[in-house]
Design a protein around this motif. Sequence first.
Motif, PDB file in Angstrom:
ATOM      1  N   SER A 167       0.801  -1.225   0.000  1.00 34.17           N
ATOM      2  CA  SER A 167       0.000   0.000   0.000  1.00 34.17           C
ATOM      3  C   SER A 167       0.838   1.282   0.000  1.00 34.17           C
ATOM      4  N   PRO A 168       2.008   1.341   0.691  1.00 39.66           N
ATOM      5  CA  PRO A 168       2.791   2.585   0.637  1.00 39.66           C
ATOM      6  C   PRO A 168       3.361   2.870  -0.754  1.00 39.66           C
ATOM      7  N   TYR A 169       3.367   1.850  -1.627  1.00 38.39           N
ATOM      8  CA  TYR A 169       3.999   1.998  -2.939  1.00 38.39           C
ATOM      9  C   TYR A 169       2.988   2.238  -4.062  1.00 38.39           C
ATOM     10  N   GLU A 170       1.718   2.103  -3.752  1.00 36.81           N
ATOM     11  CA  GLU A 170       0.710   2.158  -4.809  1.00 36.81           C
ATOM     12  C   GLU A 170       0.632   3.527  -5.475  1.00 36.81           C
ATOM     13  N   GLY A 171       0.964   4.587  -4.738  1.00 33.62           N
ATOM     14  CA  GLY A 171       0.924   5.920  -5.327  1.00 33.62           C
ATOM     15  C   GLY A 171       1.928   6.091  -6.450  1.00 33.62           C
ATOM     16  N   LYS A 172       3.106   5.483  -6.310  1.00 32.09           N
ATOM     17  CA  LYS A 172       4.154   5.598  -7.323  1.00 32.09           C
ATOM     18  C   LYS A 172       4.170   4.420  -8.288  1.00 32.09           C
ATOM     19  N   PHE A 173       3.422   3.379  -7.977  1.00 33.24           N
ATOM     20  CA  PHE A 173       3.419   2.187  -8.823  1.00 33.24           C
ATOM     21  C   PHE A 173       1.986   1.804  -9.196  1.00 33.24           C
ATOM     22  N   PRO A 174       1.383   2.538 -10.125  1.00 36.25           N
ATOM     23  CA  PRO A 174       0.018   2.186 -10.560  1.00 36.25           C
ATOM     24  C   PRO A 174      -0.054   0.814 -11.207  1.00 36.25           C
ATOM     25  N   ILE A 175       1.085   0.270 -11.626  1.00 36.00           N
ATOM     26  CA  ILE A 175       1.085  -1.059 -12.234  1.00 36.00           C
ATOM     27  C   ILE A 175       0.614  -2.118 -11.240  1.00 36.00           C
ATOM     28  N   LEU A 176       0.735  -1.823  -9.935  1.00 34.58           N
ATOM     29  CA  LEU A 176       0.298  -2.780  -8.915  1.00 34.58           C
ATOM     30  C   LEU A 176      -1.210  -2.997  -8.958  1.00 34.58           C
ATOM     31  N   LYS A 177      -1.933  -2.027  -9.523  1.00 34.85           N
ATOM     32  CA  LYS A 177      -3.391  -2.154  -9.629  1.00 34.85           C
ATOM     33  C   LYS A 177      -3.826  -2.369 -11.076  1.00 34.85           C
ATOM     34  N   GLU A 178      -2.883  -2.670 -11.940  1.00 38.47           N
ATOM     35  CA  GLU A 178      -3.191  -2.852 -13.353  1.00 38.47           C
ATOM     36  C   GLU A 178      -4.087  -4.071 -13.564  1.00 38.47           C
ATOM     37  N   SER A 179      -5.053  -3.938 -14.443  1.00 44.55           N
ATOM     38  CA  SER A 179      -5.950  -5.064 -14.752  1.00 44.55           C
ATOM     39  C   SER A 179      -5.296  -5.968 -15.798  1.00 44.55           C
ATOM     40  N   HIS A 180      -5.620  -7.250 -15.740  1.00 44.76           N
ATOM     41  CA  HIS A 180      -5.045  -8.241 -16.653  1.00 44.76           C
ATOM     42  C   HIS A 180      -6.175  -8.952 -17.393  1.00 44.76           C
ATOM     43  N   PRO A 181      -6.513  -8.505 -18.587  1.00 48.04           N
ATOM     44  CA  PRO A 181      -7.638  -9.102 -19.316  1.00 48.04           C
ATOM     45  C   PRO A 181      -7.429 -10.566 -19.663  1.00 48.04           C
ATOM     46  N   ARG A 182      -6.163 -10.977 -19.811  1.00 44.43           N
ATOM     47  CA  ARG A 182      -5.847 -12.378 -20.095  1.00 44.43           C
ATOM     48  C   ARG A 182      -4.628 -12.791 -19.281  1.00 44.43           C
ATOM     49  N   ALA A 183      -4.494 -14.081 -19.050  1.00 43.47           N
ATOM     50  CA  ALA A 183      -3.381 -14.575 -18.239  1.00 43.47           C
ATOM     51  C   ALA A 183      -2.044 -14.464 -18.956  1.00 43.47           C
ATOM     52  N   ASP A 184      -2.067 -14.326 -20.288  1.00 43.43           N
ATOM     53  CA  ASP A 184      -0.820 -14.262 -21.048  1.00 43.43           C
ATOM     54  C   ASP A 184      -0.509 -12.847 -21.533  1.00 43.43           C
ATOM     55  N   CYS A 185      -1.070 -11.834 -20.863  1.00 39.35           N
ATOM     56  CA  CYS A 185      -0.756 -10.447 -21.200  1.00 39.35           C
ATOM     57  C   CYS A 185       0.576 -10.046 -20.561  1.00 39.35           C
ATOM     58  N   ILE A 186       1.253  -9.112 -21.187  1.00 42.74           N
ATOM     59  CA  ILE A 186       2.552  -8.693 -20.658  1.00 42.74           C
ATOM     60  C   ILE A 186       2.418  -8.059 -19.276  1.00 42.74           C
ATOM     61  N   SER A 187       1.244  -7.489 -18.966  1.00 37.78           N
ATOM     62  CA  SER A 187       1.056  -6.853 -17.664  1.00 37.78           C
ATOM     63  C   SER A 187       1.201  -7.851 -16.517  1.00 37.78           C
ATOM     64  N   VAL A 188       0.854  -9.108 -16.751  1.00 37.97           N
ATOM     65  CA  VAL A 188       0.906 -10.127 -15.696  1.00 37.97           C
ATOM     66  C   VAL A 188       2.325 -10.288 -15.176  1.00 37.97           C
TER      67      VAL A 188
END
Length: 482
Positions: free
Chosen positions: A142-163
């Motif tokens: 939680s202290p890092y979420e402000g600088k790391f929005p990727i932590l809340k990134e949605s993953h439409p598929r399991a094989d997306c690069i965001s995962v």
Amino acid sequence: MLANSLANFDGAGRICENEKFSFMPVSLSIELDTRRMKKRTGAYPVKLLVVHDSVPQRYQTIYDLSKEDFKKLSAPRLSSDLQKARDSLKDMLRSAETAAKEIRPFAFNEFERYFITANPLFKPRKQKQQNVEANSGEFDFSPYEGKFPILKESHPRADCISVVFAWYVKNLIKEGRIGSALNYQNTYYSLKKFQGNAQFVDVTPGYLRQYEKWMRDRNCSKSTVGINLRPLRSIYNLAIDEFNLIPRKNYPFGRRKYLIPTSKNIKKALAQDDISKIYYYDTDNIEYSQARDYWLFFFFANGMNPKDAALLRYRNIQGEFIVFERAKTQLTTRNDPKPITVYITEDIQAIIDRWGNKDKSPTNYIFPILQLGMTPLEEHYAIKAFVKFVNDRMAKICEELNIRKATTIYTRHTYSTFMKRSGASTEFIQEALGHADKSTTENYLDSFEKDVKKEFAGKLISFKKTTPPEKIEVAEVAVKVS
């Protein structure tokens, strides 16, 4: 605008309204905090008051003044000590204006990281130990979420690069490698801006070539393209080896597929005369003096990286030497550590004596850049603010001295150049710089070998005279021969 002078102080110990920098919703001013007097001296702390959305925050400077002396700051003639204090406070307020303007939206914690933490005009603030572990024993992001929005990134598929990107960023955060985590996040959002949250099957040599063109069309250099694609290459390898998201045969990097562009980042060393000008630069400005000293410390201490200097503790001083491991290579050389040894010269010792922490406990930091109990994220921004502090003031110093710029990066290359041209072997320089591989040092030294070649090329024509001898007429030669 910020006041051009700090001469007009009111009797209440605050800059008068016409001398106060103000813009909504932030205002900055200097005040004398008369709530608590220091009994031994009868003085009060001078503070920077920052008000944001009607919420005040005070930051204590290194100055303590009596009410009488504070009132005197508006006088045309002052003692040398009060003159220095007034000039420093004036420069500090100007710098505070710049820092506040750069923070959008404004937040006190950001202002503290970028301006207060590494600023020698402020006394260190006590940091509360933050617990990065949740009560459940799991890591608290939680202290890092402000600088790391990727932590809340949605993953439409399991094989997306965001995962895989999000998974790896989390691991880097856990290891305290904030700089690397930010680099991987930046790569992800650059790729997402290019063609969205792609699947690994879509990352082909063609995709990579299109991305490179997309970047170049936006005036990005080859170096920047490489900086973005090397993290993607690591993520792709993880997708194969750790997640089994795609077969090895689809690997898009390598010969006959796609090669990541590379370019040599040639750093120029400063000339000896320029170093001399910096060394003998004289100023009453505390910030300029400290920035100059830190820059020289990096240079004298084997071209030490600012982060390594910030992390130095008094336990690193072993007799006549400073012994430390580079933060950059601690993980990669864990099985074969490469400690760097720096001889403590008179200049290095003088800088430590001037600016080092007075508490010389073995676990305490040598310099007041970091504070015990900081989280990795706080450390990252404190070091970033420290580097900015040094570079900004060194830019002003170089401008005054009429010499080329001298950022912290230049100290490492200048040190290497001095050693090489003084006859030091590549092996010696390799050890001094902390390079695990000799080839890294050789590549590093190659960029200034061209200057040496140019110098020796000039010697080849040293026989040429300023005034060439008169030409002999061809006809005269012909007569003599006949």
